[in-house]
Design a protein around this motif. Structure first.
Motif, PDB file in Angstrom:
ATOM      1  N   CYS A 144       0.826  -1.216   0.000  1.00 19.81           N
ATOM      2  CA  CYS A 144       0.000   0.000   0.000  1.00 19.81           C
ATOM      3  C   CYS A 144       0.854   1.258   0.000  1.00 19.81           C
ATOM      4  O   CYS A 144       0.445   2.303  -0.507  1.00 19.81           O
ATOM      5  CB  CYS A 144      -0.917   0.021   1.217  1.00 19.81           C
ATOM      6  SG  CYS A 144      -2.147  -1.277   1.164  1.00 19.81           S
ATOM      7  N   GLU A 150      -5.344   4.637  -4.616  1.00 21.79           N
ATOM      8  CA  GLU A 150      -5.909   5.108  -3.359  1.00 21.79           C
ATOM      9  C   GLU A 150      -6.191   3.874  -2.492  1.00 21.79           C
ATOM     10  O   GLU A 150      -6.729   2.899  -2.987  1.00 21.79           O
ATOM     11  CB  GLU A 150      -7.246   5.753  -3.694  1.00 21.79           C
ATOM     12  CG  GLU A 150      -7.507   7.069  -3.076  1.00 21.79           C
ATOM     13  CD  GLU A 150      -8.849   7.605  -3.561  1.00 21.79           C
ATOM     14  OE1 GLU A 150      -8.815   8.583  -4.311  1.00 21.79           O
ATOM     15  OE2 GLU A 150      -9.892   7.014  -3.198  1.00 21.79           O
ATOM     16  N   VAL A 151      -5.803   3.932  -1.218  1.00 19.60           N
ATOM     17  CA  VAL A 151      -5.980   2.752  -0.370  1.00 19.60           C
ATOM     18  C   VAL A 151      -6.973   3.034   0.748  1.00 19.60           C
ATOM     19  O   VAL A 151      -6.875   4.050   1.432  1.00 19.60           O
ATOM     20  CB  VAL A 151      -4.643   2.321   0.279  1.00 19.60           C
ATOM     21  CG1 VAL A 151      -4.844   1.021   1.060  1.00 19.60           C
ATOM     22  CG2 VAL A 151      -3.560   2.167  -0.771  1.00 19.60           C
ATOM     23  N   VAL A 152      -7.935   2.150   0.911  1.00 18.52           N
ATOM     24  CA  VAL A 152      -8.893   2.269   2.009  1.00 18.52           C
ATOM     25  C   VAL A 152      -8.955   0.935   2.746  1.00 18.52           C
ATOM     26  O   VAL A 152      -8.944  -0.119   2.124  1.00 18.52           O
ATOM     27  CB  VAL A 152     -10.292   2.664   1.467  1.00 18.52           C
ATOM     28  CG1 VAL A 152     -11.327   2.617   2.583  1.00 18.52           C
ATOM     29  CG2 VAL A 152     -10.248   4.056   0.845  1.00 18.52           C
ATOM     30  N   ARG A 153      -8.970   1.007   4.096  1.00 21.81           N
ATOM     31  CA  ARG A 153      -9.090  -0.217   4.912  1.00 21.81           C
ATOM     32  C   ARG A 153     -10.562  -0.465   5.241  1.00 21.81           C
ATOM     33  O   ARG A 153     -11.301   0.480   5.467  1.00 21.81           O
ATOM     34  CB  ARG A 153      -8.384  -0.047   6.259  1.00 21.81           C
ATOM     35  CG  ARG A 153      -6.913   0.158   6.229  1.00 21.81           C
ATOM     36  CD  ARG A 153      -6.465   0.740   7.580  1.00 21.81           C
ATOM     37  NE  ARG A 153      -6.165  -0.250   8.598  1.00 21.81           N
ATOM     38  CZ  ARG A 153      -6.586  -0.195   9.851  1.00 21.81           C
ATOM     39  NH1 ARG A 153      -7.395   0.753  10.239  1.00 21.81           N
ATOM     40  NH2 ARG A 153      -6.214  -1.101  10.731  1.00 21.81           N
ATOM     41  N   ARG A 165     -17.631   0.672   1.670  1.00 12.38           N
ATOM     42  CA  ARG A 165     -16.532   1.391   1.035  1.00 12.38           C
ATOM     43  C   ARG A 165     -16.597   1.311  -0.492  1.00 12.38           C
ATOM     44  O   ARG A 165     -16.240   2.268  -1.187  1.00 12.38           O
ATOM     45  CB  ARG A 165     -15.195   0.894   1.599  1.00 12.38           C
ATOM     46  CG  ARG A 165     -14.919   1.548   2.949  1.00 12.38           C
ATOM     47  CD  ARG A 165     -14.070   0.746   3.902  1.00 12.38           C
ATOM     48  NE  ARG A 165     -13.948   1.463   5.170  1.00 12.38           N
ATOM     49  CZ  ARG A 165     -14.887   1.523   6.115  1.00 12.38           C
ATOM     50  NH1 ARG A 165     -16.039   0.895   5.940  1.00 12.38           N
ATOM     51  NH2 ARG A 165     -14.691   2.209   7.215  1.00 12.38           N
TER      52      ARG A 165
ATOM     53  N   MET B 101     -11.385   4.626  10.522  1.00 12.43           N
ATOM     54  CA  MET B 101     -12.390   3.708   9.992  1.00 12.43           C
ATOM     55  C   MET B 101     -13.758   3.976  10.637  1.00 12.43           C
ATOM     56  O   MET B 101     -14.786   3.938   9.967  1.00 12.43           O
ATOM     57  CB  MET B 101     -11.948   2.268  10.262  1.00 12.43           C
ATOM     58  CG  MET B 101     -12.173   1.336   9.125  1.00 12.43           C
ATOM     59  SD  MET B 101     -11.102  -0.121   9.151  1.00 12.43           S
ATOM     60  CE  MET B 101     -11.049  -0.581  10.856  1.00 12.43           C
ATOM     61  N   GLU B 104     -15.102   7.194   9.255  1.00 10.65           N
ATOM     62  CA  GLU B 104     -15.583   6.964   7.894  1.00 10.65           C
ATOM     63  C   GLU B 104     -17.030   6.470   7.927  1.00 10.65           C
ATOM     64  O   GLU B 104     -17.884   6.951   7.181  1.00 10.65           O
ATOM     65  CB  GLU B 104     -14.715   5.910   7.190  1.00 10.65           C
ATOM     66  CG  GLU B 104     -13.339   6.409   6.769  1.00 10.65           C
ATOM     67  CD  GLU B 104     -12.515   5.314   6.091  1.00 10.65           C
ATOM     68  OE1 GLU B 104     -11.673   5.655   5.259  1.00 10.65           O
ATOM     69  OE2 GLU B 104     -12.705   4.127   6.403  1.00 10.65           O
ATOM     70  N   ASP B 105     -17.282   5.495   8.802  1.00  8.55           N
ATOM     71  CA  ASP B 105     -18.632   4.914   8.840  1.00  8.55           C
ATOM     72  C   ASP B 105     -19.633   5.887   9.454  1.00  8.55           C
ATOM     73  O   ASP B 105     -20.784   5.934   9.027  1.00  8.55           O
ATOM     74  CB  ASP B 105     -18.607   3.582   9.592  1.00  8.55           C
ATOM     75  CG  ASP B 105     -17.898   2.505   8.778  1.00  8.55           C
ATOM     76  OD1 ASP B 105     -17.871   2.645   7.526  1.00  8.55           O
ATOM     77  OD2 ASP B 105     -17.358   1.562   9.362  1.00  8.55           O
ATOM     78  N   ILE B 109     -18.215   8.378   4.619  1.00  5.81           N
ATOM     79  CA  ILE B 109     -17.223   8.830   3.645  1.00  5.81           C
ATOM     80  C   ILE B 109     -16.058   7.840   3.699  1.00  5.81           C
ATOM     81  O   ILE B 109     -16.023   7.009   4.600  1.00  5.81           O
ATOM     82  CB  ILE B 109     -16.662  10.234   4.002  1.00  5.81           C
ATOM     83  CG1 ILE B 109     -16.166  10.219   5.453  1.00  5.81           C
ATOM     84  CG2 ILE B 109     -17.693  11.320   3.762  1.00  5.81           C
ATOM     85  CD1 ILE B 109     -15.410  11.450   5.865  1.00  5.81           C
ATOM     86  N   SER B 110     -15.141   7.907   2.737  1.00  7.35           N
ATOM     87  CA  SER B 110     -13.906   7.128   2.839  1.00  7.35           C
ATOM     88  C   SER B 110     -12.734   8.081   2.814  1.00  7.35           C
ATOM     89  O   SER B 110     -12.697   9.000   1.988  1.00  7.35           O
ATOM     90  CB  SER B 110     -13.793   6.130   1.688  1.00  7.35           C
ATOM     91  OG  SER B 110     -14.746   5.093   1.847  1.00  7.35           O
ATOM     92  N   ILE B 111     -11.796   7.888   3.723  1.00 10.92           N
ATOM     93  CA  ILE B 111     -10.599   8.729   3.780  1.00 10.92           C
ATOM     94  C   ILE B 111      -9.404   7.852   3.423  1.00 10.92           C
ATOM     95  O   ILE B 111      -8.987   7.026   4.232  1.00 10.92           O
ATOM     96  CB  ILE B 111     -10.385   9.327   5.193  1.00 10.92           C
ATOM     97  CG1 ILE B 111     -11.697   9.893   5.750  1.00 10.92           C
ATOM     98  CG2 ILE B 111      -9.291  10.390   5.165  1.00 10.92           C
ATOM     99  CD1 ILE B 111     -11.577  10.410   7.185  1.00 10.92           C
ATOM    100  N   PRO B 112      -8.875   7.972   2.203  1.00 14.30           N
ATOM    101  CA  PRO B 112      -7.788   7.087   1.781  1.00 14.30           C
ATOM    102  C   PRO B 112      -6.561   7.214   2.702  1.00 14.30           C
ATOM    103  O   PRO B 112      -6.309   8.273   3.268  1.00 14.30           O
ATOM    104  CB  PRO B 112      -7.451   7.574   0.369  1.00 14.30           C
ATOM    105  CG  PRO B 112      -8.665   8.315  -0.084  1.00 14.30           C
ATOM    106  CD  PRO B 112      -9.275   8.903   1.147  1.00 14.30           C
ATOM    107  N   MET B 113      -5.807   6.112   2.824  1.00 10.05           N
ATOM    108  CA  MET B 113      -4.656   6.082   3.727  1.00 10.05           C
ATOM    109  C   MET B 113      -3.616   7.152   3.396  1.00 10.05           C
ATOM    110  O   MET B 113      -2.983   7.689   4.293  1.00 10.05           O
ATOM    111  CB  MET B 113      -3.995   4.697   3.695  1.00 10.05           C
ATOM    112  CG  MET B 113      -4.655   3.709   4.644  1.00 10.05           C
ATOM    113  SD  MET B 113      -4.106   2.011   4.377  1.00 10.05           S
ATOM    114  CE  MET B 113      -2.415   2.091   4.920  1.00 10.05           C
ATOM    115  N   ASN B 114      -3.440   7.430   2.102  1.00  7.50           N
ATOM    116  CA  ASN B 114      -2.448   8.459   1.757  1.00  7.50           C
ATOM    117  C   ASN B 114      -2.904   9.847   2.206  1.00  7.50           C
ATOM    118  O   ASN B 114      -2.079  10.700   2.539  1.00  7.50           O
ATOM    119  CB  ASN B 114      -2.111   8.430   0.261  1.00  7.50           C
ATOM    120  CG  ASN B 114      -3.347   8.489  -0.604  1.00  7.50           C
ATOM    121  OD1 ASN B 114      -4.362   7.861  -0.307  1.00  7.50           O
ATOM    122  ND2 ASN B 114      -3.281   9.261  -1.670  1.00  7.50           N
TER     123      ASN B 114
END
Ligand SMILES: Cc1ncc(COP(=O)(O)O)c(C=O)c1O
Lengths: 408, 136
Positions: A144, A150-153, A165, B101, B104-105, B109-114
């Motif tokens: 990753c 783009e990475v999402v867990r 997601r 995480m 986000e829930d 929304i989703s917040i990408p790791m980068n």
């Protein structure tokens, strides 16, 4: 700021760990006697923490194959497949693994870590979205860091969390790539793969499944969770390692994708490191034959898992959620875990200790891995020893005795 | 004309709420210097830099972030917008990712790791959440 200043916190924690007398991360195996015994600190130890699920490291046929290969082709390849070429044994091994899964293509890597690192970071590129389980192995997390995607867990083993997601991505362009593991390496729990696959299909996502700990252990033919859940055809990429059940070292990926071979000239962890030496390729080919020929090893492994898991649960230990070749024993905090681990070493039993940040949710664990060739006596002895230590350390008291951990 | 804000002051065990009423100018400077969290405003938010976006008031966002961070507070030092999450609190990187995480829930929304990697302070995290909520 000095180079090591940023590690000050870790150094301190590490110092604490070593005050117990042994360093769990620098154990010296003075002599390995068999898949289940070694000499450590001048003493014979029972090994229950080596991922040697089928005990094939000392299988005579695998050993002979390796020795034979060294005599015939030497000790190493001294270069990568793209520079020094493929030995015919590399190609044969790839064909055999592809056949084992009924897939068209296979690529072999020098380690499983490199397989995940290179494949995942290459398959998911700029503009794509990579979705990983929160408890993924370090090799997946490191991929990753390398990917342009783009990475999402998503929450561990939670298909609805993945669904949310993927839904949020809406109609944004880009490939969706989902990474899952068959059996998770810390607590030995397996993924609800079928449910995950249904979610992936709903959103048209690609699936990569890492069967590192489930190869051999799961499925009627030992192919892993993808086989036991009947979804091999729905897994676009299956990754695995030779370093556990197959008793050697190396990694692989199989797929039906017609353009799969392009990865041989795009995946850097394949292109820029030396290929597996002939001896390893030969022992792995033989080990795969043993896995196919001796399903009784799988039966024996699960019988041993049952002995250890049920034995520890009955004593009141809090365990991972389900039976698995990895049995994770929960302990209240890192120092107790290290103290427990050390007491077990004193009693002649080697297991792994796993503490934060290497563990999910900050848990502290003794990580035991079961071997098909452990004897019932060995495992019963271990349960007895652990119960004694558990009582001494106050981990097992009347209260915890009533809390029998885990399902099943 | 005067406006009011409700300010929440977090410590490890308590949170104190109090209402401040002042002219917008004065209020802005209170907000900038306060070592407190602004959790609710009475409708003058539009005049402030961080406006209500797409139904998620800054107050709601900050309150939700703080709910996750309070267990990691050190001493009596309050959590503020300037709190550097990984440094000023006892939270480790894995717990930060787990908190993300949950956020986000909560906000769907989703917040990408980068993106997470670039976030240091509570304010930056709130900015990101508000921005992503607006795009939703
Ligand atoms: C889930 C998982 N994937 C990949 C690996 C890496 O395997 P290898 O030892 O072949 O590098 C491991 C082993 O630690 C693992 O647990």
């Amino acid at each position: 700021m000095g180079l090591f200043d940023r590690h000050a916190g870790l150094l301190e924690a590490y110092r604490d760990v070593r005050t117990t007398g042994y360093d769990p991360f620098q154990i010296r195996m003075e002599r390995v006697l068999s898949p289940t015994e070694a000499i450590i600190n001048g003493r014979k130890m029972l090994l229950v923490g080596t991922n040697n699920y089928f005990g094939l490291t000392f299988d005579p046929s695998c050993m002979e194959a390796a020795i034979e290969a060294i005599r015939a082709e030497g000790t190493g390849t001294t270069g990568s497949r793209i520079a020094n070429g493929s030995y015919s044994e590399h190609v044969a091994l790839e064909q055999e693994i592809a056949e084992f899964y009924g897939k068209k293509h296979c690529m072999v890597f020098t380690t499983g870590y490199q397989a995940n690192l290179g494949l995942i970071s290459t398959l998911a590129g700029e503009g794509d979205q990579l979705l990983i389980d929160a408890d993924s192995h370090a090799s997946i997390y490191d991929a990753c860091k390398m990917t342009q995607a783009e990475v999402v867990r998503f929450k561990h083993n939670d298909p609805s969390s993945l669904d949310a997601r993927l839904r949020r991505l809406g109609d944004r362009p880009g490939n969706r790539v989902v990474v899952l593991e068959g059996i998770y390496s810390m607590l030995g729990d397996s993924a609800p793969l079928r449910e995950f696959i249904d979610v992936c299909k709903k959103y048209g996502a690609y699936v990569i499944v890492d069967e590192a700990h489930s190869l051999g252990a799961l499925g009627d033919n030992g192919r892993g969770l993808c086989e036991s859940t009947g979804v091999i055809d729905d897994c676009h990429f299956i990754v695995g390692t030779f370093s556990k059940t197959l008793g050697a070292i190396g990694g692989y990926c199989v797929s039906d994708d017609p353009d799969f071979d392009i990865l041989r000239v795009t995946v850097r962890s394949y292109m820029f490191t030396a290929s597996l030496p002939p001896s390893i390729v030969a022992s792995v080919r033989q080990a795969l034959k043993v896995v196919k020929a001796k399903p009784e090893l799988r039966t024996q492994l699960w019988s041993n898992v049952s002995t250890l898991y049920e034995g520890l649960a009955a004593k009141g230990f809090k365990l991972g959620p389900e039976h698995g070749p990895v049995v994770g024993v929960h302990l209240p905090d890192p120092m107790t875990a290290i103290g427990f681990w050390r007491a077990m070493l004193d009693a002649g039993i080697y297991v792994n200790v796993a503490i934060p940040p290497a563990t999910p949710n900050g848990v502290s664990l003794l990580r035991c891995s079961v071997c098909a060739v452990h004897t019932k006596e060995q495992l019963e002895h271990m349960i007895e020893v652990m119960t004694g230590i558990g009582r001494q350390l106050g981990v097992l008291d009347d209260r915890t005795l009533r809390v029998v951990g885990g399902a099943r | 004309m005067k406006h009011g804000v409700t300010i929440c002051h977090f410590t490890r065990d308590h949170c104190f709420w109090h209402k401040v009423t002042a002219h917008p100018r004065a209020l802005e400077s209170v907000l900038r210097t306060a070592h407190q969290m602004i959790v609710e405003t009475d409708g003058m938010t539009d005049t402030l830099e961080r406006a209500r976006v797409s139904g998620q008031s800054r107050g709601e966002v900050i309150r939700e972030i703080c709910r996750h961070l309070v267990p990691f507070q050190t001493g009596e030092r309050p959590i503020t917008g300037d709190t550097v999450i990984a440094k000023d609190l006892t939270i480790d990187s894995l717990a930060i990712m787990d908190m993300v995480m949950e956020l986000e829930d909560h906000f769907d929304i989703s917040i990408p790791m980068n993106v997470v990697a670039e976030i240091h302070t509570v304010d930056q995290l709130a900015d990101t959440i508000q921005k992503l909520c607006a795009r939703r």
